[in-house]
Design a protein around this motif. Structure first.
Motif, mmCIF file in Angstrom:
data_model
loop_
_atom_site.group_PDB
_atom_site.id
_atom_site.type_symbol
_atom_site.label_atom_id
_atom_site.label_comp_id
_atom_site.label_asym_id
_atom_site.label_seq_id
_atom_site.Cartn_x
_atom_site.Cartn_y
_atom_site.Cartn_z
ATOM 1 N N SER A 127 20.462 -46.837 2.948
ATOM 2 C CA SER A 127 20.018 -45.570 2.360
ATOM 3 C C SER A 127 18.918 -44.906 3.180
ATOM 4 C CB SER A 127 19.550 -45.809 0.937
ATOM 5 O OG SER A 127 18.537 -46.796 0.948
ATOM 6 N N TYR A 143 20.537 -47.214 -3.365
ATOM 7 C CA TYR A 143 21.567 -47.997 -2.689
ATOM 8 C C TYR A 143 21.464 -49.431 -3.170
ATOM 9 C CZ TYR A 143 24.397 -49.357 1.435
ATOM 10 O OH TYR A 143 25.381 -49.802 2.266
ATOM 11 N N GLY A 191 28.846 -45.663 13.196
ATOM 12 C CA GLY A 191 29.583 -46.540 14.102
ATOM 13 C C GLY A 191 29.069 -47.960 14.035
ATOM 14 N N ASP A 192 29.760 -48.853 14.708
ATOM 15 C CA ASP A 192 29.314 -50.241 14.744
ATOM 16 C C ASP A 192 28.038 -50.328 15.578
ATOM 17 O OD1 ASP A 192 30.552 -53.246 14.345
ATOM 18 O OD2 ASP A 192 29.125 -53.043 15.986
ATOM 19 N N SER A 193 27.058 -51.061 15.059
ATOM 20 C CA SER A 193 25.756 -51.106 15.726
ATOM 21 C C SER A 193 25.864 -51.606 17.164
ATOM 22 C CB SER A 193 24.798 -51.986 14.923
ATOM 23 O OG SER A 193 25.418 -53.200 14.586
ATOM 24 N N PHE A 238 28.940 -54.587 1.457
ATOM 25 C CA PHE A 238 28.768 -53.147 1.596
ATOM 26 C C PHE A 238 28.950 -52.464 0.256
ATOM 27 C CE2 PHE A 238 30.648 -55.048 5.338
ATOM 28 C CZ PHE A 238 29.704 -54.735 6.283
ATOM 29 N N VAL A 284 21.512 -52.262 -1.861
ATOM 30 C CA VAL A 284 20.668 -53.205 -1.117
ATOM 31 C C VAL A 284 19.488 -52.494 -0.458
ATOM 32 C CG1 VAL A 284 22.262 -55.095 -0.644
ATOM 33 C CG2 VAL A 284 22.456 -52.998 0.662
ATOM 34 N N THR A 328 15.821 -51.369 0.619
ATOM 35 C CA THR A 328 14.550 -52.076 0.838
ATOM 36 C C THR A 328 13.402 -51.216 0.306
ATOM 37 O OG1 THR A 328 15.493 -52.921 2.880
ATOM 38 C CG2 THR A 328 13.135 -53.172 2.623
ATOM 39 N N THR A 336 20.891 -50.793 10.836
ATOM 40 C CA THR A 336 21.490 -51.088 9.526
ATOM 41 C C THR A 336 20.930 -50.078 8.532
ATOM 42 O OG1 THR A 336 19.677 -52.647 9.175
ATOM 43 C CG2 THR A 336 21.766 -53.573 9.922
ATOM 44 N N THR A 354 15.950 -46.142 4.569
ATOM 45 C CA THR A 354 14.535 -46.410 4.288
ATOM 46 C C THR A 354 13.687 -46.360 5.565
ATOM 47 O OG1 THR A 354 15.268 -47.798 2.472
ATOM 48 C CG2 THR A 354 12.981 -48.033 3.134
ATOM 49 N N ASP A 411 18.084 -54.870 8.717
ATOM 50 C CA ASP A 411 18.315 -55.460 7.388
ATOM 51 C C ASP A 411 19.819 -55.696 7.304
ATOM 52 O OD1 ASP A 411 18.503 -56.115 4.728
ATOM 53 O OD2 ASP A 411 18.059 -54.100 3.984
ATOM 54 N N ASP A 452 24.766 -46.699 11.008
ATOM 55 C CA ASP A 452 25.488 -47.462 9.987
ATOM 56 C C ASP A 452 26.977 -47.284 10.247
ATOM 57 O OD1 ASP A 452 24.370 -48.615 6.982
ATOM 58 O OD2 ASP A 452 26.539 -48.483 7.309
ATOM 59 N N CYS A 453 27.745 -48.327 9.932
ATOM 60 C CA CYS A 453 29.176 -48.227 10.179
ATOM 61 C C CYS A 453 29.904 -47.648 8.967
ATOM 62 C CB CYS A 453 29.758 -49.585 10.561
ATOM 63 S SG CYS A 453 29.545 -50.812 9.283
ATOM 64 N N TYR A 502 27.856 -62.523 15.309
ATOM 65 C CA TYR A 502 27.563 -61.115 15.005
ATOM 66 C C TYR A 502 26.075 -60.833 15.209
ATOM 67 C CZ TYR A 502 26.380 -57.449 11.495
ATOM 68 O OH TYR A 502 25.872 -56.362 10.830
HETATM 69 C C1 SAM Z 1 21.538 -54.423 3.613
HETATM 70 S S1 SAM Z 1 22.060 -52.839 4.051
HETATM 71 C C2 SAM Z 1 20.626 -52.015 4.603
HETATM 72 C C3 SAM Z 1 19.843 -51.390 3.505
HETATM 73 C C4 SAM Z 1 18.626 -50.626 3.947
HETATM 74 N N1 SAM Z 1 17.576 -51.514 4.381
HETATM 75 C C5 SAM Z 1 18.121 -49.736 2.849
HETATM 76 O O1 SAM Z 1 16.904 -49.729 2.569
HETATM 77 O O2 SAM Z 1 18.924 -49.024 2.260
HETATM 78 C C6 SAM Z 1 22.968 -53.179 5.495
HETATM 79 C C7 SAM Z 1 23.689 -51.990 6.050
HETATM 80 O O3 SAM Z 1 24.190 -52.362 7.320
HETATM 81 C C8 SAM Z 1 25.444 -51.737 7.495
HETATM 82 N N2 SAM Z 1 26.173 -52.543 8.480
HETATM 83 C C9 SAM Z 1 26.691 -53.779 8.360
HETATM 84 N N3 SAM Z 1 27.304 -54.162 9.489
HETATM 85 C C10 SAM Z 1 27.145 -53.157 10.364
HETATM 86 C C11 SAM Z 1 27.551 -52.955 11.704
HETATM 87 N N4 SAM Z 1 28.221 -53.885 12.358
HETATM 88 N N5 SAM Z 1 27.210 -51.802 12.299
HETATM 89 C C12 SAM Z 1 26.528 -50.844 11.637
HETATM 90 N N6 SAM Z 1 26.123 -50.984 10.361
HETATM 91 C C13 SAM Z 1 26.421 -52.125 9.726
HETATM 92 C C14 SAM Z 1 26.078 -51.721 6.125
HETATM 93 O O4 SAM Z 1 27.022 -50.671 6.004
HETATM 94 C C15 SAM Z 1 24.871 -51.547 5.227
HETATM 95 O O5 SAM Z 1 24.712 -50.196 4.845
#
Ligand code: SAM
Length: 629
Positions: A500, A470, A177-179, A213, A472, A474, A497, A502, A202, A518-519, A254
């Protein structure tokens, strides 16, 4: 048998497989998916307000509110009955004259509203239960299997009646869902305000808004603005459409909304880390100054990223972590030490060596070039000054050593007393450098160093990095360090966020409780797989029955060469020798004792909870999806 003692699930290598539990932690009972229609405990949307003293030029009503507000504060000061009241108003007045960050959308909104939605549990997962099922050991013991899944086994009527009222045992969670909506639900339905010890965020870095994404599990390269790379998920469409409509302006709103809710969730001693690249680092720092207060800034950490962007000028090799505390005074912190490398440069400082027969001499150039290997020949040491600035008083006495006499220079005094110097002499800790008497500091007095703000040993992929799942992802070392510095075993860690997973992976490894959001289903599927297949060392627990919250076990131990290899190491200092006190000990938090007979696996977790279909919200989003595809 104690709850965390290994039960007999044997792996192929004859090891016992087990996971940590958190028997002392609870959470409110959550409803299962399928009970939405019967769920009656609706809550109204929640309004969050920003600190209005931070934006003096807000002009939503067409007048000049900054002036009006200034005048009101002056009146407050003049009418104040107590000095504290006057001071509070004066500091608000002062804040109005500070420069501030403004963007389209900020001025119009002094508050924002978030729907308050219940989260329904879709799926319970447990590596241990999967292993048991595969082996067929417990087919006849259904009750134990439920327990392995962390399933409280409440009948439907109880879930409907008692959800979000009765306490259940703690289970870690992955939420779709949305954070913003999920974090609001954690606050309003589950009462998690002030409970989260560490938040790792992140977010999308706020550049190339079209490719934030990863849309497919097996496709890791995403092109900016390419239709084929566009997501098909309703939650993601929402994110694209509404979140990034005004580019950087939307991004700042945001981030600010989410940071504000993060602050509500943080425990009084909690910390938040935001990972970001150099493009928007300055904005994130300013946003966090606003939301958390400048005084709660802790550090800006630069960590090496995978590969580097080669621009026309300098190549960009590092990303950043902006670290704030909820309250700097109350922040929980423990240093993380890394092994200190004895480089040829360091040997310019540790320029002497003590040989095994006790002889001492200067290192020559070839020996210095050996770096750490010189430790095979003897104990390198530095000759440190033993004087402090200030009037001499009783500490200006003369010391005789090796037939020569020494006194501190004028306006300096010895760092210890006559007795102290005698103890240093008996401990063979005195040496001469030029015309001065010095203290012998061996490199191995403490061959470790606390983390600084530049981490050069990170970066996913390559020879030393993690496997990349993934786009992106970390590096685990980055998240692990943040987690170890600011949390203790059993503490709750949140990552809105997930990607994957982490943060969840690191939290699981170190016995912390976790929630991640995560959304998108794509990263959640990757994270789920990663956690289900992960193995970790079994760090010995101080109190098995309490689980990680009772603490991990640390011990001091040396290898055959006499080097410290345990988690408790001596930190020998001049003052302790001089005062005849035992040397202090440091804990290397990332070196707890390990039981090699146990393979640790991820504990049970709810691999998907979400709010879709609660009050038809999911349906609405699905219709939106129809519009774009
Ligand atoms: C940069 S990645 C995070 C990677 C993570 N640190 C890792 O090690 O895999 C950002 C994540 O935030 C999620 N995201 C972006 N906007 C979001 C929101 N509004 N609500 C929930 N998740 C969100 C994206 O789907 C994405 O998977």
């Amino acid at each position: 048998m104690a709850k965390n003692k290994p039960r007999t699930t044997r792996s192929t290598k004859g090891k016992v497989a087990n996971n940590y539990r958190h028997p002392e932690s609870e959470s409110l009972m959550r409803p299962d998916v399928g009970t939405q229609a019967q769920f009656k405990k609706k809550l109204p949307p929640k309004k969050y307000r920003y600190d209005d003293s931070l934006s003096p030029s807000l002009e939503w009503d067409g007048q000049n509110p900054a002036r009006e507000r200034g005048e009101a504060l002056i009146r407050e000061i003049l009418d104040a009955k107590a000095i504290e009241e006057a001071k509070a108003a004066a500091s608000k007045l002062k804040a109005m004259s500070k420069p501030f960050l403004n963007w389209a959308g900020k001025a119009e909104r002094l508050s924002f509203e978030v729907p308050t939605l219940p989260l329904f549990v879709h799926e319970r997962l447990s590596t241990k239960a999967i292993l048991e099922t595969l082996k067929g050991h417990r087919r006849d013991k259904q009750i134990d299997m439920f327990d392995l899944f962390g399933d409280p086994q409440h009948p439907i009527y109880e879930q409907v009646l008692r959800a979000y009222e009765h306490k259940d045992k703690w289970v870690n969670r992955m939420i779709l869902g949305d954070s913003l909506v999920v974090m609001n639900s954690l606050l309003q339905y589950e009462g998690l305000g002030g409970q989260v010890q560490m938040i790792y965020v992140d977010p999308p870095y706020g550049v190339k808004f079209g490719s934030n994404f990863q849309p497919f599990v097996r496709k890791r390269d995403v092109d900016h603005g390419d239709d084929d790379d566009m997501t098909r998920e309703p939650e993601m469409v929402q994110a694209y459409r509404d979140t990034w409509q005004l580019g950087l302006h939307s991004y700042l709103s945001y981030m600010r909304d989410r940071l504000l809710i993060c602050r509500e969730l943080l425990a009084p001693g909690g910390s938040i880390f935001v990972q970001i690249s150099d493009e928007n680092l300055h904005h994130i720092r300013e946003l966090m100054d606003e939301v958390f207060g400048k005084g709660n800034f802790i550090a800006l950490i630069a960590f090496k990223k995978t590969g580097f962007a080669s621009d026309d000028e300098l190549s960009t090799t590092h990303d950043f972590l902006v670290w704030f505390a909820k309250s700097k005074e109350r922040m929980k912190f423990q240093p993380v030490f890394g092994a200190r490398e004895l480089t040829p440069e360091e040997l310019g400082f540790y320029e002497y060596i003590e040989l095994p027969n006790g002889d001492r001499r200067l290192l020559n150039r070839e020996e210095k070039a050996l770096g750490s290997q010189i430790r095979n020949n003897g104990r390198p040491f530095a000759r440190n000054p033993m004087i402090s600035p200030g009037w001499q008083d009783s500490l200006g006495f003369e010391v005789e050593f090796e037939g020569r006499r020494f006194r501190p220079p004028l306006n300096r005094h010895w760092a210890t007393t006559e007795d102290g110097i005698e103890r240093l002499r008996r401990a063979n800790r005195l040496a001469i450098k030029g015309n001065t008497l010095r203290y012998v500091r061996y490199f191995d007095d403490f061959p470790f160093q606390p983390l600084g703000t530049v981490w050069n040993d990170t970066g996913v992929g390559g020879f030393v990095g993690d496997e990349r799942l993934y786009v992106v992802q970390t590096d685990t070392r980055v998240v692990q360090r943040c987690l170890l510095m600011t949390t203790e075993p059993g503490d709750l860690v949140l990552d809105p966020t997930c990607g994957s997973g982490t943060t969840a992976y690191c939290a699981e490894q170190w016995g912390r409780r976790w929630i991640t959001i995560d959304c998108s289903r794509v990263p959640l599927a990757l994270a789920r797989q990663r956690l289900l297949t992960a193995t970790y060392p079994w760090y010995k627990l101080k109190e098995d029955a309490r689980g990680p919250v009772g603490g991990l076990e640390y011990q001091g131990r040396q290898n055959q060469k006499g080097e410290e290899v345990g988690g408790i190491v001596p930190h020998i200092k001049l003052e302790d020798i001089a005062k005849n006190e035992p040397s202090k000990e440091e804990i290397l938090v990332d070196h707890p004792e390990v039981d090699n007979k146990i393979t640790r696996i991820t504990g049970p977790f709810y691999s998907r909870s979400d709010y879709t279909n609660a009050y038809g919200l999911g349906d609405r989003w699905h219709r939106r999806l129809g519009n774009v595809s």
